[in-house]
Write a protein that holds these residues in place. Structure first.
Motif, PDB file in Angstrom:
ATOM      1  N   VAL A  64     -65.800 -76.770 -44.359  1.00 19.47           N
ATOM      2  CA  VAL A  64     -67.232 -77.111 -44.380  1.00 19.47           C
ATOM      3  C   VAL A  64     -67.515 -78.289 -43.459  1.00 19.47           C
ATOM      4  CG1 VAL A  64     -69.095 -77.992 -45.824  1.00 19.47           C
ATOM      5  CG2 VAL A  64     -67.636 -76.167 -46.684  1.00 19.47           C
ATOM      6  N   PHE A  65     -66.686 -79.335 -43.521  1.00 22.35           N
ATOM      7  CA  PHE A  65     -66.873 -80.489 -42.637  1.00 22.35           C
ATOM      8  C   PHE A  65     -66.845 -80.050 -41.174  1.00 22.35           C
ATOM      9  CE2 PHE A  65     -64.758 -83.319 -46.047  1.00 22.35           C
ATOM     10  CZ  PHE A  65     -65.968 -83.413 -46.723  1.00 22.35           C
ATOM     11  N   PHE A  66     -65.928 -79.137 -40.847  1.00 24.47           N
ATOM     12  CA  PHE A  66     -65.797 -78.661 -39.469  1.00 24.47           C
ATOM     13  C   PHE A  66     -67.023 -77.867 -39.035  1.00 24.47           C
ATOM     14  CE2 PHE A  66     -64.346 -75.149 -36.651  1.00 24.47           C
ATOM     15  CZ  PHE A  66     -64.153 -75.909 -35.508  1.00 24.47           C
ATOM     16  N   LEU A  67     -67.498 -76.971 -39.903  1.00 23.37           N
ATOM     17  CA  LEU A  67     -68.664 -76.161 -39.564  1.00 23.37           C
ATOM     18  C   LEU A  67     -69.907 -77.021 -39.372  1.00 23.37           C
ATOM     19  CD1 LEU A  67     -68.161 -73.095 -41.948  1.00 23.37           C
ATOM     20  CD2 LEU A  67     -67.750 -73.212 -39.479  1.00 23.37           C
ATOM     21  N   VAL A  68     -70.062 -78.033 -40.218  1.00 24.16           N
ATOM     22  CA  VAL A  68     -71.202 -78.940 -40.065  1.00 24.16           C
ATOM     23  C   VAL A  68     -71.062 -79.751 -38.782  1.00 24.16           C
ATOM     24  CG1 VAL A  68     -72.391 -80.935 -41.063  1.00 24.16           C
ATOM     25  CG2 VAL A  68     -71.622 -79.068 -42.540  1.00 24.16           C
ATOM     26  N   GLN A  69     -69.851 -80.136 -38.442  1.00 25.55           N
ATOM     27  CA  GLN A  69     -69.623 -80.916 -37.226  1.00 25.55           C
ATOM     28  C   GLN A  69     -70.028 -80.152 -35.969  1.00 25.55           C
ATOM     29  OE1 GLN A  69     -65.559 -82.136 -36.626  1.00 25.55           O
ATOM     30  NE2 GLN A  69     -65.856 -82.405 -34.435  1.00 25.55           N
ATOM     31  N   ILE A  70     -69.658 -78.868 -35.890  1.00 21.44           N
ATOM     32  CA  ILE A  70     -69.931 -78.105 -34.671  1.00 21.44           C
ATOM     33  C   ILE A  70     -71.348 -77.529 -34.641  1.00 21.44           C
ATOM     34  CG2 ILE A  70     -67.499 -77.513 -34.410  1.00 21.44           C
ATOM     35  CD1 ILE A  70     -68.141 -74.717 -35.454  1.00 21.44           C
ATOM     36  N   ALA A  71     -72.051 -77.577 -35.770  1.00 17.98           N
ATOM     37  CA  ALA A  71     -73.438 -77.102 -35.792  1.00 17.98           C
ATOM     38  C   ALA A  71     -74.293 -78.013 -34.920  1.00 17.98           C
ATOM     39  CB  ALA A  71     -73.969 -77.073 -37.226  1.00 17.98           C
ATOM     40  N   PRO A  72     -75.229 -77.465 -34.131  1.00 17.25           N
ATOM     41  CA  PRO A  72     -76.055 -78.304 -33.242  1.00 17.25           C
ATOM     42  C   PRO A  72     -76.923 -79.266 -34.051  1.00 17.25           C
ATOM     43  CG  PRO A  72     -76.888 -76.053 -33.342  1.00 17.25           C
ATOM     44  CD  PRO A  72     -75.564 -76.040 -34.026  1.00 17.25           C
ATOM     45  N   ASN A  95     -76.787 -89.630 -35.651  1.00 17.27           N
ATOM     46  CA  ASN A  95     -75.548 -89.996 -36.345  1.00 17.27           C
ATOM     47  C   ASN A  95     -74.419 -88.984 -36.153  1.00 17.27           C
ATOM     48  OD1 ASN A  95     -76.660 -92.381 -37.530  1.00 17.27           O
ATOM     49  ND2 ASN A  95     -77.749 -91.084 -38.999  1.00 17.27           N
ATOM     50  N   GLN A  96     -74.524 -88.150 -35.105  1.00 23.40           N
ATOM     51  CA  GLN A  96     -73.491 -87.150 -34.888  1.00 23.40           C
ATOM     52  C   GLN A  96     -72.115 -87.787 -34.668  1.00 23.40           C
ATOM     53  OE1 GLN A  96     -73.624 -83.939 -35.226  1.00 23.40           O
ATOM     54  NE2 GLN A  96     -71.610 -83.371 -34.395  1.00 23.40           N
TER      55      GLN A  96
END
Length: 234
Positions: A94-102, A109-110
């Motif tokens: 989940v952390f990874f998917l949120v990270q790569i989401a635009p 705060n990206q």
């Protein structure tokens, strides 16, 4: 023919507090995984102590792991350990998917998100491997010592299992996560500090662990040291 027992009889077939212990166990694990991304350096006058943020809370998972094995048996402890492993994998995904989401327009705060919760393969792999091997060894050693000593000398199995489990966890995590980033004497400092700290916390909290296990023994008398025979775990 009777097909159902009374509510009391049905209630006695399952442990009353197992789910609460598991929630705390998994919760502490997930929080420790997040805070482990920060390295802490404390000047103690004669030198520096280097450890990651996960060391603050992670020892509590071993205390709850002791409760799981001591009260509910090795198979149920394994069930909780595997559940914690699965939730850690899901959290990392989940952390990874949120990270790569635009990011939305105006979201600033990206980089901060990536620094704290970003998908760092080495950290994730180190955390998962260290946790799995450390906790399984902790549960296995405690169970074997219990079989050897019975109800006597509980401090031996609590400390003995911690020494083995925490060593495996600390060695695997530190090596996989930070070896090469931290080198030489600093890496050895990091490794030894983390291990000694985690073991010391459980030793210091041993009276508390005794009280907690004693409480569970009084309130879960039918489950002390036993596993659900219907569970099919290796």
């Amino acid at each position: 023919m009777r097909t159902q027992g009374t509510a009391a009889e049905l209630g006695n077939r399952v442990p009353r507090y197992f789910d609460i212990v598991v929630v705390g166990f998994v919760g502490f694990l997930l929080l420790s995984n997040i805070t482990a991304t920060k390295l802490i350096d404390i000047n103690v006058g004669v030198g520096h102590l280097i450890f990651d943020g996960g060391a603050i809370l992670f020892p509590l998972t071993y205390i709850l792991g002791d409760v799981l094995t001591e009260i509910y048996g090795l198979k149920r402890a394994k069930r909780a350990i595997y559940l914690g492993f699965a939730m850690s994998v899901i959290a990392a995904l989940v952390f990874f998917l949120v990270q790569i989401a635009p990011p939305a327009e105006g979201y600033e705060n990206q980089s901060a998100y990536e620094a704290v919760l970003g998908f760092v393969p080495r950290i994730v792999l180190a955390s998962l491997l260290g946790y799995l091997f450390g906790q399984l060894l902790n549960a296995l050693v405690l169970d074997k010592l219990r079989a050897r000593f019975g109800e006597n000398n509980m401090w031996i199995r609590l400390i003995g299992s911690t020494l083995v489990g925490e060593f495996a966890d600390t060695l695997i995590f530190c090596t996989v996560a930070f070896y090469g980033i931290i080198t030489g004497a600093d890496f050895l400092n990091y490794l030894i500090t983390g291990y000694v700290y985690k073991v010391a916390v459980e030793v210091i909290l041993l009276p508390v662990t005794y009280l907690v296990i004693g409480w569970f023994k009084r309130h879960e008398p039918g489950w002390v040291g036993k596993s659900d025979p219907n569970l099919r775990l290796s």
